[in-house]
Every structure is written in C-alpha cells, then in structure tokens.
Write an enzyme that holds these catalytic residues in place. Sequence first.
Site, PDB file in Angstrom:
ATOM      1  N   LYS A 214       0.848  -1.198   0.000  1.00 55.07           N
ATOM      2  CA  LYS A 214       0.000   0.000   0.000  1.00 55.07           C
ATOM      3  C   LYS A 214       0.884   1.249   0.000  1.00 55.07           C
ATOM      4  CE  LYS A 214      -3.587   1.903   2.863  1.00 55.07           C
ATOM      5  NZ  LYS A 214      -4.349   1.733   4.092  1.00 55.07           N
ATOM      6  N   GLU A 220      10.587  -4.964   4.250  1.00 56.81           N
ATOM      7  CA  GLU A 220      10.593  -6.367   3.819  1.00 56.81           C
ATOM      8  C   GLU A 220      10.214  -6.473   2.345  1.00 56.81           C
ATOM      9  OE1 GLU A 220       9.157  -5.165   6.514  1.00 56.81           O
ATOM     10  OE2 GLU A 220       9.303  -6.538   8.215  1.00 56.81           O
ATOM     11  N   GLY A 275      -4.749  -2.122   5.701  1.00 56.60           N
ATOM     12  CA  GLY A 275      -4.022  -3.295   5.203  1.00 56.60           C
ATOM     13  C   GLY A 275      -4.716  -4.609   5.504  1.00 56.60           C
ATOM     14  N   ARG A 276      -5.075  -4.825   6.774  1.00 56.58           N
ATOM     15  CA  ARG A 276      -5.659  -6.122   7.140  1.00 56.58           C
ATOM     16  C   ARG A 276      -7.114  -6.260   6.690  1.00 56.58           C
ATOM     17  NH1 ARG A 276      -4.369  -2.917  11.241  1.00 56.58           N
ATOM     18  NH2 ARG A 276      -5.912  -2.214  12.749  1.00 56.58           N
ATOM     19  N   GLU A 361      -4.267  -7.202  15.631  1.00 60.92           N
ATOM     20  CA  GLU A 361      -3.781  -5.875  15.249  1.00 60.92           C
ATOM     21  C   GLU A 361      -4.921  -4.866  15.404  1.00 60.92           C
ATOM     22  OE1 GLU A 361      -0.225  -4.968  12.378  1.00 60.92           O
ATOM     23  OE2 GLU A 361      -2.041  -5.025  11.187  1.00 60.92           O
ATOM     24  N   HIS A 392      -4.915 -33.994  18.215  1.00 63.63           N
ATOM     25  CA  HIS A 392      -3.812 -34.865  18.620  1.00 63.63           C
ATOM     26  C   HIS A 392      -2.648 -34.076  19.179  1.00 63.63           C
ATOM     27  CE1 HIS A 392      -5.709 -38.438  16.836  1.00 63.63           C
ATOM     28  NE2 HIS A 392      -6.298 -37.509  16.097  1.00 63.63           N
ATOM     29  N   LYS A 512      10.050  -1.288  14.393  1.00 67.86           N
ATOM     30  CA  LYS A 512      10.541  -0.911  13.060  1.00 67.86           C
ATOM     31  C   LYS A 512      11.630   0.150  13.196  1.00 67.86           C
ATOM     32  CE  LYS A 512       6.363  -0.969  10.264  1.00 67.86           C
ATOM     33  NZ  LYS A 512       5.531  -0.122   9.432  1.00 67.86           N
TER      34      LYS A 512
HETATM   35  C1  G6Q Z   1      -2.352  -3.847   8.368  1.00 69.42           C
HETATM   36  C2  G6Q Z   1      -1.097  -3.168   8.597  1.00 69.42           C
HETATM   37  C3  G6Q Z   1       0.127  -3.879   8.063  1.00 69.42           C
HETATM   38  C4  G6Q Z   1       0.438  -3.617   6.602  1.00 69.42           C
HETATM   39  C5  G6Q Z   1       1.852  -4.094   6.307  1.00 69.42           C
HETATM   40  C6  G6Q Z   1       2.250  -3.895   4.875  1.00 69.42           C
HETATM   41  O1  G6Q Z   1      -3.431  -3.430   8.685  1.00 69.42           O
HETATM   42  O2  G6Q Z   1      -1.197  -1.869   8.151  1.00 69.42           O
HETATM   43  O3  G6Q Z   1       0.075  -5.269   8.264  1.00 69.42           O
HETATM   44  O4  G6Q Z   1      -0.485  -4.242   5.786  1.00 69.42           O
HETATM   45  O5  G6Q Z   1       2.756  -3.432   7.149  1.00 69.42           O
HETATM   46  O6  G6Q Z   1       2.184  -2.559   4.516  1.00 69.42           O
HETATM   47  P1  G6Q Z   1       2.295  -2.126   3.028  1.00 69.42           P
HETATM   48  O7  G6Q Z   1       1.153  -2.708   2.268  1.00 69.42           O
HETATM   49  O8  G6Q Z   1       2.267  -0.622   3.032  1.00 69.42           O
HETATM   50  O9  G6Q Z   1       3.611  -2.652   2.518  1.00 69.42           O
END
Ligand code: G6Q
Length: 556
Positions: A214, A220, A275-276, A361, A392, A512
């Site tokens: 986003k 990463e 994001g989530r 989160e 199990h 971070k």
């Molecule tokens: C979700 C968070 C987080 C995000 C990641 C990736 O609600 O905001 O998990 O999705 O940190 O972020 P980017 O899509 O910006 O790389």
Amino acid sequence: MSKPPVTRPPPLVQRPAWKALQAHHQKVREVHLRQLFADDPLRGERFAAEACGLYLDYSKNRITDETLQLLLQLAGECELREHAEAMFTGRKINVTEQRAVLHTALRAPREERIVLDGIDIVPQVHAVLDKMAEFTRQIHAGEWLGFTGLPIRNVVNIGIGGSDLGPVMAYEALRHYSHRDMTFRFVSNIDGTDFAEATRDLKPEETLFVVCSKTFKTLETLTNAQAAREWILRKLVDERAIARHFVAVSTNVEGVAKFGIDARHMFGLWDWAGGRYSMDSAIGLTTMLAIGAENFQAMLAGMRAMDQHFRSAPFGRNLPVLMGLLAVWYNNFFDAQTVAVLPYEQYLKRFPAYLQQLTMESNGKHVTLDGARVDYQTGPIYWGEPGTNGQHSFYQLIHQGTRLIPCDFIGFCQPLNPLARHHDLLTANLFAQTEALAFGKTQEEVRAEGTPDWLVPHRMFEGNRPTNTVLAERLTPETLGCLVALYEHSVFTQGVIWQIDSFDQWGVELGKALAERTIPELESPQEPQLEHDSSTNTLIRRYRQFRKLQKTGDSS
Ligand code: G6Q
C-alpha cells in the site's frame, strides 16, 4: 496533526449493562452447560442464528436468556448500530489516523453510491476491479507474455502483513477453484530463505511478481522486490524485462515508478482500506489470478451479503454481533485470555493466521479513542489449527487444562474432495469435540466404566467449555467471503464495546524504528559505538563476531 474532536462516551465499566453483567456473572459463572441443556430441551435450536449460508450454533456457550439480553443491551448502550452506520457511511472513525474505514465499499455493487469527501468512490473501486479482471484474462489467455515471449505460468506475490496474509489465506482456502496449471507462491519474510525457497524451482521467463505494498515503503517488501528484480535480470539481463515480469499494487505512484514498474501496470487502492481489511481490493490480485475474476466476484458477493446482514439484522439474530458479544463475555467476565479458531477444513489452514492479524492488530489496544488507559481487558489472543490435527496435540489443554478457552469450530457439510468416508469422519470429530467440551464426563460415568479410583480424576472431564459452531454447506468463494466479513464485523463489534480504535496499528512502529537504528550496527565494517542496554549490546557484538566469521569464510 491536531487532535480530532472525540465525544467522550461514559466509561464502559460504568454503563448499566456492564454493571448488570458483572452481577449476573456472579450468578451464572458456576452453572453447567449440562444443566442449561437439561432445563431447556430446545436450547440447541433456540440459541442459533443463520445468515448468508452460515449457520451459527451458539447454544454451547455459558449463557442464559438473561445473559444474552444484557449483552444486547450493552451493544445498545454502546451505540453499536450508530457506530456501524458511521463506518458504512465513511465517517473518519479511524480517529488516530483521521481516516474513513470503508473496506465495505470494496464489495459494493456498481450501482451503490458511497460519497467520501464529496466524491463517489464506488466507480473508482469498480475501475480497479475491471482492470484486475482484464489483466487476469490476459494472463490466463496467454496474451500477456514474459520478456522472451513465453506465457506466465508462475505468480509470486511479494507483500507482508495485510498485503500477504489475506491473499495467501484466500489462495489456500480457494485452491480447489484455482488454475491448476499455474503455480502461486507468496513471499513475505525478510528472511532470505522465504524468497530463495519460493523461487528455487521457477523459471524467470515464466514468472510474474506482484509487488503488493500500500505504501511501497515497507522494508521487507522492497527488499524482496529488489531480490526479485535481480533474480529476473540475472537470467533475462535486459532492463526492459522488468515491465513484463512485475506489476504493483499500491497507493504510491512515485514509489512504484522509482522501482521501475510502469504506472500502467499498477493497480490502485486507497487510504480508507486498511491493510488487514484489503484482501478484497487490488491487494487480492494474486488471489484473482489464481481463481479467476468470476470466483473473486463471488467472494466479494459473500462479503457484501454479510455486510448487509450486519448492517440491518436485529442484533439478536445478527451473527457478527452475537459472536462479538460472546467474545466480550468470556474476555471481560470470565477472564479468558485466548480464543481458539478450529476449522475442520484443510483448505482453511491459513485462516487462523489471517485472523490473528485481523483480530489482534485491530483490538490489541490499551487506550480508548480519547487516549485514556482502559481499565478492562481488550483483544484476546487468537490462535488455532485445522481439525482434526489439533485434537492430537493441543486439545488436551482445552479439555482438561486449567484455563478457559472459548473455541470457534468451523465446518462444512459437503467435502470438496470426496474420499471414501473421510468427510463424515472429519465432521463426526467436529461435533464430538463440541459435545465433549460442553458436557465432559463425570466421575460417576468414569467410575461406571470400571476405572480404578486412583485413575478417576485423570480420566474425568469437567466439561462446561464453551464453543461456537459455524456450519456452512460447502466451502465456496462466496462462503469464504461471508466468513471473512463475519469476523471483520465481530472484531468491529468488540472494538466498539471496548471504545478503542480498531483500525490503527501504532504498536508496530517502535520495533521498526529500532531495527532501522540497528541495521548499520550489524553491517558497518568498523566496530560501532553501541548505546543500547547491556543485553542488546551483547547480542549485537556476538552476532557481529559470528557473522564476520561466516563472511570471511564466504570470501575465502
Ligand atoms: C495492516 C497493517 C500492516 C500492513 C503491512 C504492509 O493493517 O497496516 O500489516 O499491511 O505493514 O504494509 P504495506 O502494504 O504498506 O507494505
């Protein structure tokens, strides 16, 4: 950023329904499910609700009619309906980021109008969905070719957190419906092993990378995207290959362009989709490439159906509201610390991991919307594994341990891979577990089986372990959509009760920032001046020492 006006609601613990629930809990906390079922032969039918093809049996919960009525009263006192409307209509309910929360717009039909800051956002959503569908068609039809003219057979999604967990969960869940002649992989971790293992058997000429970020700023993802770029160029050499082997999903046009991805090959999203909560946006492009546009649309339709149910059904018959309120009941009145999610469906193997982000989160917060420290517990820990595997391993603790662990069982009446008696055996186990957890086995019953006295305490089951059972006909794209939106709105319900911002995630920032500071300390050729605590300093020195040995070994 100036502090937004937040109307301070009455503190949760002073609400009449909360106080009444506390008093009520004293009365019912010892009541056994055996008793509740014996008192009401119709309990199993009465404490059930159904919507969008999902049947929720919540009768095996430690509740009475009065509990339910008080929980519903609590939802009313917390103005859950009004809060839901604020979300659906685009009010900036993500207060700390001053953003609207409109993931529900991602599955709105074309004819709907959702106006945000004076602009109807539904046409934008559909323009992106159309672009995704057209791209998917081109890939499947072999019209989009790799740089050497070969069709794309492998898709590697690069993203993390919300840009990974939803897409990979949906891909795994709907694998049955996927294009089996293609390979789909997901790379999220900055650990080089993730990239190395995901690509080791793939041919660059036939591989497309979908870089999902986003912000297009995530360490990463950018590091893995860079590795992917080098992996492609090592084989294809020519920079022009990048345009045929990379597409991006982002809000950051400049970042994408700087990486070298053509803006025409970028799929947009918006800051109002967290994001989530974004697996149904362009972040789901890899999911669509796997299952096709029609199945993706069916998943959106399932989500939409659940949105409408949540928005309009009376709370007493409203699945997400009931599940959310029951979660509050155990979390705040029984002091339960965790919730187990147990899908009896192998395709849902990543569902608990996906839910961990969605729930924790969102609701792992320690202050209310206006910044006051909460004086009650908020989000519980979610965890789980598919059945029957968990039976199990960790079910022992759920049955006979000292902690109360409410469980959500999820099952389907029809198998996707009919195989001899497997599905009946699987489902029999699901039902048997909820029965065993609720009713247990008394000392008398154990003794009557001829068990010697000394062994009786070990073999008896107290029972009274609460469960929800969600049963659907079959795992389809639509059912998955319903299930995801069910949990999204249950999380929302809990967040409203706890008066927290379920849509920010400031808790991920500190680690971070500290990592940024630590990177040069690990990499610098000179011994760095370390100013951490003595534990961190020692760990860094030790790492440098061993890493140096390996680097010397590598170059010799
Ligand atoms: C979700 C968070 C987080 C995000 C990641 C990736 O609600 O905001 O998990 O999705 O940190 O972020 P980017 O899509 O910006 O790389």
